[in-house]
Scaffold this active site. Sequence first.
Site, PDB file in Angstrom:
ATOM      1  CE  LYS A  20      -3.677  -2.709   0.715  1.00 38.77           C
ATOM      2  NZ  LYS A  20      -4.640  -3.125   0.064  1.00 38.77           N
TER       3      LYS A  20
ATOM      4  CB  CYS B  71      -4.583  -9.086 -14.985  1.00 42.42           C
ATOM      5  SG  CYS B  71      -5.390  -8.973 -13.505  1.00 42.42           S
TER       6      CYS B  71
ATOM      7  N   GLY C 240     -10.673   0.703  -2.272  1.00 46.67           N
ATOM      8  CA  GLY C 240     -10.255  -0.709  -1.952  1.00 46.67           C
ATOM      9  C   GLY C 240     -11.482  -2.177  -2.528  1.00 46.67           C
TER      10      GLY C 240
ATOM     11  NE  ARG D  91     -12.884  -9.336   5.764  1.00 44.79           N
ATOM     12  CZ  ARG D  91     -13.443  -8.807   4.149  1.00 44.79           C
ATOM     13  NH1 ARG D  91     -14.751  -8.866   3.545  1.00 44.79           N
ATOM     14  NH2 ARG D  91     -12.293  -8.634   4.041  1.00 44.79           N
TER      15      ARG D  91
ATOM     16  CB  CYS E  35      -8.858 -12.948  -2.718  1.00 47.69           C
ATOM     17  SG  CYS E  35     -10.600 -14.033  -2.337  1.00 47.69           S
ATOM     18  CB  CYS E  36      -3.956 -12.103  -5.442  1.00 49.63           C
ATOM     19  SG  CYS E  36      -5.491 -10.682  -5.954  1.00 49.63           S
TER      20      CYS E  36
END
Length: 383
Positions: free
Chosen positions: A17, A81, A116, A188, A199-200
């Site tokens: 980030k 991607c 996000g 979660r 998940c990436c």
Amino acid sequence: MTENVHVISAAMIPFGKHRSSSYVGLAVPPLVDALREAGVTKSDIDAVYVGHSYGGMMTGQRICKEIGLGTVPTVNVDNACSSGATAMHEAWTAISQGTIDVAVVIGVEKLTQFGGGALPLAAEDREVKQGIIMPAVYAMRATRYLNDTAATPEDLALISVKARKHGALNPFAQFRSEVTVEEVLAARPVADPFTLLMCCPTGDGAAVVVLASDRARKKHGRAPSMRIAASVLHSGHVAEGFRDMTKPEISYDSARDAYAQAGIEPKDLDMIELHDAFSIAELIYYEAFGLAERGRAVDLIRDGKTTFGGDVVVNPSGGLLAKGHPVGASGVAQIAEAYWQLTGQAGARQIDDPRWAMTHVTGGGTAGLDHGACTIHIFEAER
């Protein structure tokens, strides 16, 4: 005449980030590092190819001007991607055809700009209008695969465990802590059967490689190199109505053509960096690449065949699941990992004496296509 093309340097920044950085701020440091390592000056560069999906107009030119690099052709590439890997393919094409001698390939993306959540897809796409997002697409693949094979959610968790174990050895990875199967399953829920750790992550990052022809490699010969043995780019197969989501034709066809171009077989590969945006992808791509028969990919992950000490090390970098997935940068970062592995510079995650490496990245999110793009490269170590 087809020229040999070599990767003569690679650099990247740690994925994560980087909220205060711009696209330029992300890309300039690895660009400077890659040029320095290759012994290449600005006057040696014949073209620059820049992969990104969300950087806006003239991203490549904005990056290059910061180091005073002008006049040379600068090409911006958007292929979702697969953007960075497609930029690599374009650079390889130009050198292999004898048009240029030295090319710089940059992959860069800043996903924290979206705040996000799932990445935005094309608003006019009919499936996007109905609410489709990429976690849902992969979740449907996973549900079908678990129904049709002996695979279980625990196997999906094993893939995440492997990714995090590899990523813990990679100073460029977004996640560098190991996890257990129990932690993955208890995380979660995101889209059944996926939990968050299957998940990436989204994030920011940049990676750069420098390519050279035979004559340029000899001129700038101070750096170790690897040869590009195959570079294949396919667009997706159009099919309306039912299709088998567990058998992406584009990756099967691209792998077949890449093996033929390189003159090798799946068993020859020492490492693979593949597009594991979600854990199910790794099982599906084992089969697409000929590493396992249909429905038997789980045997490889259960038996440890795709980690260090196994038959082929898959995602030694940690893959997208651990290293992160700033989409335009991912394909170039995969190539950087292959370069470091084949030149013996991978540090704690170094594979023992590898000769052949393959990288694979897809770009999707379009109704009627298995994926919008797939780019596969095969590299050979140069002793």
